[in-house]
Design a protein around this motif. Structure first.
Motif, PDB file in Angstrom:
ATOM      1  N   ARG A 121     -33.233  41.379  -3.921  1.00  0.00           N
ATOM      2  CA  ARG A 121     -33.186  41.375  -2.458  1.00  0.00           C
ATOM      3  C   ARG A 121     -33.142  42.788  -1.871  1.00  0.00           C
ATOM      4  O   ARG A 121     -33.279  42.962  -0.661  1.00  0.00           O
ATOM      5  N   LEU A 122     -32.938  43.780  -2.719  1.00  0.00           N
ATOM      6  CA  LEU A 122     -32.740  45.137  -2.221  1.00  0.00           C
ATOM      7  C   LEU A 122     -34.068  45.815  -1.876  1.00  0.00           C
ATOM      8  O   LEU A 122     -35.039  45.719  -2.621  1.00  0.00           O
ATOM      9  N   ALA A 123     -34.078  46.503  -0.761  1.00  0.00           N
ATOM     10  CA  ALA A 123     -35.189  47.407  -0.463  1.00  0.00           C
ATOM     11  C   ALA A 123     -34.966  48.737  -1.161  1.00  0.00           C
ATOM     12  O   ALA A 123     -35.900  49.344  -1.704  1.00  0.00           O
ATOM     13  N   VAL A 124     -33.711  49.197  -1.181  1.00  0.00           N
ATOM     14  CA  VAL A 124     -33.341  50.485  -1.767  1.00  0.00           C
ATOM     15  C   VAL A 124     -32.094  50.285  -2.609  1.00  0.00           C
ATOM     16  O   VAL A 124     -31.153  49.590  -2.189  1.00  0.00           O
ATOM     17  N   PHE A 125     -32.083  50.875  -3.785  1.00  0.00           N
ATOM     18  CA  PHE A 125     -30.874  50.881  -4.610  1.00  0.00           C
ATOM     19  C   PHE A 125     -30.357  52.312  -4.645  1.00  0.00           C
ATOM     20  O   PHE A 125     -31.059  53.224  -5.089  1.00  0.00           O
ATOM     21  N   CYS A 126     -29.148  52.518  -4.169  1.00  0.00           N
ATOM     22  CA  CYS A 126     -28.586  53.862  -4.100  1.00  0.00           C
ATOM     23  C   CYS A 126     -27.442  54.001  -5.099  1.00  0.00           C
ATOM     24  O   CYS A 126     -26.496  53.210  -5.085  1.00  0.00           O
ATOM     25  N   TYR A 127     -27.545  55.011  -5.956  1.00  0.00           N
ATOM     26  CA  TYR A 127     -26.515  55.272  -6.961  1.00  0.00           C
ATOM     27  C   TYR A 127     -26.141  56.751  -6.858  1.00  0.00           C
ATOM     28  O   TYR A 127     -26.662  57.597  -7.582  1.00  0.00           O
ATOM     29  N   PRO A 128     -25.227  57.079  -5.939  1.00  0.00           N
ATOM     30  CA  PRO A 128     -24.959  58.484  -5.615  1.00  0.00           C
ATOM     31  C   PRO A 128     -23.878  59.132  -6.478  1.00  0.00           C
ATOM     32  O   PRO A 128     -23.027  59.883  -5.981  1.00  0.00           O
ATOM     33  N   SER A 129     -23.892  58.875  -7.766  1.00  0.00           N
ATOM     34  CA  SER A 129     -22.819  59.326  -8.650  1.00  0.00           C
ATOM     35  C   SER A 129     -22.626  60.841  -8.590  1.00  0.00           C
ATOM     36  O   SER A 129     -23.580  61.604  -8.526  1.00  0.00           O
ATOM     37  N   ARG A 130     -21.354  61.233  -8.648  1.00  0.00           N
ATOM     38  CA  ARG A 130     -21.010  62.648  -8.712  1.00  0.00           C
ATOM     39  C   ARG A 130     -20.476  63.023 -10.096  1.00  0.00           C
ATOM     40  O   ARG A 130     -19.994  64.139 -10.296  1.00  0.00           O
ATOM     41  N   ALA A 131     -20.564  62.104 -11.063  1.00  0.00           N
ATOM     42  CA  ALA A 131     -19.944  62.276 -12.384  1.00  0.00           C
ATOM     43  C   ALA A 131     -20.823  63.151 -13.273  1.00  0.00           C
ATOM     44  O   ALA A 131     -21.616  62.650 -14.075  1.00  0.00           O
ATOM     45  N   GLU A 132     -20.670  64.451 -13.152  1.00  0.00           N
ATOM     46  CA  GLU A 132     -21.472  65.394 -13.926  1.00  0.00           C
ATOM     47  C   GLU A 132     -21.292  65.188 -15.423  1.00  0.00           C
ATOM     48  O   GLU A 132     -22.218  65.389 -16.208  1.00  0.00           O
ATOM     49  N   ARG A 133     -20.096  64.799 -15.850  1.00  0.00           N
ATOM     50  CA  ARG A 133     -19.818  64.681 -17.281  1.00  0.00           C
ATOM     51  C   ARG A 133     -19.666  63.233 -17.732  1.00  0.00           C
ATOM     52  O   ARG A 133     -19.523  62.971 -18.914  1.00  0.00           O
ATOM     53  N   GLY A 134     -19.699  62.288 -16.807  1.00  0.00           N
ATOM     54  CA  GLY A 134     -19.383  60.918 -17.183  1.00  0.00           C
ATOM     55  C   GLY A 134     -20.555  59.964 -17.277  1.00  0.00           C
ATOM     56  O   GLY A 134     -20.407  58.863 -17.797  1.00  0.00           O
ATOM     57  N   GLU A 135     -21.733  60.353 -16.761  1.00  0.00           N
ATOM     58  CA  GLU A 135     -22.876  59.443 -16.755  1.00  0.00           C
ATOM     59  C   GLU A 135     -23.776  59.713 -17.956  1.00  0.00           C
ATOM     60  O   GLU A 135     -24.125  60.854 -18.237  1.00  0.00           O
ATOM     61  N   GLY A 136     -24.151  58.627 -18.659  1.00  0.00           N
ATOM     62  CA  GLY A 136     -25.104  58.755 -19.760  1.00  0.00           C
ATOM     63  C   GLY A 136     -26.513  58.462 -19.280  1.00  0.00           C
ATOM     64  O   GLY A 136     -27.427  59.247 -19.430  1.00  0.00           O
ATOM     65  N   LEU A 137     -26.701  57.327 -18.754  1.00  0.00           N
ATOM     66  CA  LEU A 137     -27.854  56.881 -17.972  1.00  0.00           C
ATOM     67  C   LEU A 137     -27.531  55.439 -17.652  1.00  0.00           C
ATOM     68  O   LEU A 137     -27.619  54.574 -18.514  1.00  0.00           O
ATOM     69  N   SER A 138     -27.087  55.223 -16.442  1.00  0.00           N
ATOM     70  CA  SER A 138     -26.487  53.944 -16.076  1.00  0.00           C
ATOM     71  C   SER A 138     -27.494  52.803 -16.126  1.00  0.00           C
ATOM     72  O   SER A 138     -28.676  52.974 -15.823  1.00  0.00           O
ATOM     73  N   ILE A 139     -26.993  51.627 -16.484  1.00  0.00           N
ATOM     74  CA  ILE A 139     -27.825  50.432 -16.550  1.00  0.00           C
ATOM     75  C   ILE A 139     -28.258  49.973 -15.163  1.00  0.00           C
ATOM     76  O   ILE A 139     -29.389  49.533 -14.962  1.00  0.00           O
ATOM     77  N   ALA A 140     -27.362  50.087 -14.171  1.00  0.00           N
ATOM     78  CA  ALA A 140     -27.649  49.525 -12.847  1.00  0.00           C
ATOM     79  C   ALA A 140     -28.938  50.075 -12.228  1.00  0.00           C
ATOM     80  O   ALA A 140     -29.757  49.283 -11.736  1.00  0.00           O
ATOM     81  N   PRO A 141     -29.189  51.379 -12.203  1.00  0.00           N
ATOM     82  CA  PRO A 141     -30.458  51.843 -11.646  1.00  0.00           C
ATOM     83  C   PRO A 141     -31.667  51.301 -12.395  1.00  0.00           C
ATOM     84  O   PRO A 141     -32.700  50.991 -11.781  1.00  0.00           O
ATOM     85  N   LEU A 142     -31.557  51.152 -13.715  1.00  0.00           N
ATOM     86  CA  LEU A 142     -32.656  50.595 -14.505  1.00  0.00           C
ATOM     87  C   LEU A 142     -32.960  49.167 -14.097  1.00  0.00           C
ATOM     88  O   LEU A 142     -34.128  48.796 -13.901  1.00  0.00           O
ATOM     89  N   GLU A 143     -31.913  48.356 -13.972  1.00  0.00           N
ATOM     90  CA  GLU A 143     -32.118  46.958 -13.592  1.00  0.00           C
ATOM     91  C   GLU A 143     -32.683  46.847 -12.185  1.00  0.00           C
ATOM     92  O   GLU A 143     -33.554  46.013 -11.920  1.00  0.00           O
TER      93      GLU A 143
END
Length: 256
Positions: free
Chosen positions: A143-165
């Protein structure tokens, strides 16, 4: 990674993670392999309903409601969008766990967000409980027109599943300019990035959202490309990657 010196294979979900792992333990360099996070691409690809986009256009975030995810930037960007009177109707939805036991920032964090931003955003802001059923979650992405994932976790993100899905469902991704997303997203090709290190990151994010909301053809172009590019993370592609690595480890020469 220094503790994993005895491992025969280490899978890194992005090149940024692989580089950091090699820096921590150079002796493992030839045993560190970039492995794309797997998703059920087919499930999400089929989730977008046919016909015109739902109105209002939905800018969605799905994930833990936690300070490291940069949600203040998204909501501040939403407040900035209010002054753009020529945009089509839109709203912002946040879907995910709040409880600390589920990785969230706690009810006090959610309540602080609402106190700060709900008075301005009003009905344009909706906070939803987490969804764990894969099919139901796919429908949310669809249902989304835009998916926004504004993470600030410089050291904590590997490559999140949510943006991929979300990409697999055809939503246009807008993410912060973290190194882990370089493997996934090319700005202006299959989504947009914003400079989270800028003096006013919410302003930079608002500019990108304004462009997407105001240009339907751009949304269609980026969403279509995002969906196609996410396909390399499908279970079939990622399992083939694993089989190749297992074959290399065992010297079997197979992997098909």
């Amino acid at each position: 990674v220094r503790a994993y010196g005895g491992a025969d294979l280490l899978l890194a979900t992005s090149e940024a993670v692989a580089q950091r792992a090699r820096a921590e333990n150079a002796s493992m360099s030839d045993r560190i392999v970039r492995f794309p996070n797997p998703i059920d691409w087919s499930l999400h690809q089929a989730a977008r309903p046919a016909g015109p986009e739902p109105v209002p256009l939905e800018i969605g975030y799905v994930g833990r409601l936690h300070p490291e995810k940069g949600l203040e930037w998204l909501l501040e960007a939403g407040v900035r969008l209010l002054s753009q009177t020529d945009l089509p109707p839109w709203k912002i939805t946040l879907t995910g766990p709040v409880a600390v036991s589920q990785g969230g920032g706690g009810e006090h964090y959610r309540d602080a967000l609402l106190r700060e931003f709900a008075p301005a955003l009003g009905s344009r802001l909706e906070v939803r409980p987490p969804v764990f059923d894969p099919a139901a979650l796919a429908r949310i992405y669809g249902r989304l027109a835009v998916f926004c994932y504004p993470s600030r976790a410089e050291r904590g993100e590997g490559l999140s599943i949510a943006p991929l899905e979300a990409m697999a469902a055809g939503a246009v991704p807008v993410v912060s300019r973290l190194a882990c997303y370089r493997d996934l997203l090319v700005d202006g090709h299959n989504g947009l990035t914003f400079d989270h290190t800028a003096a006013r990151p919410a302003q930079a994010l608002a500019a990108g959202l304004t462009e997407l909301l105001g240009r339907a053809e751009l949304r269609r172009k980026l969403g279509t490309q995002a969906q196609e590019d996410a396909r390399r993370h499908d279970f079939s592609a990622t399992s083939a990657c694993l089989l190749r690595e297992f074959a290399r480890l065992t010297g079997s020469g197979g992997g098909s």
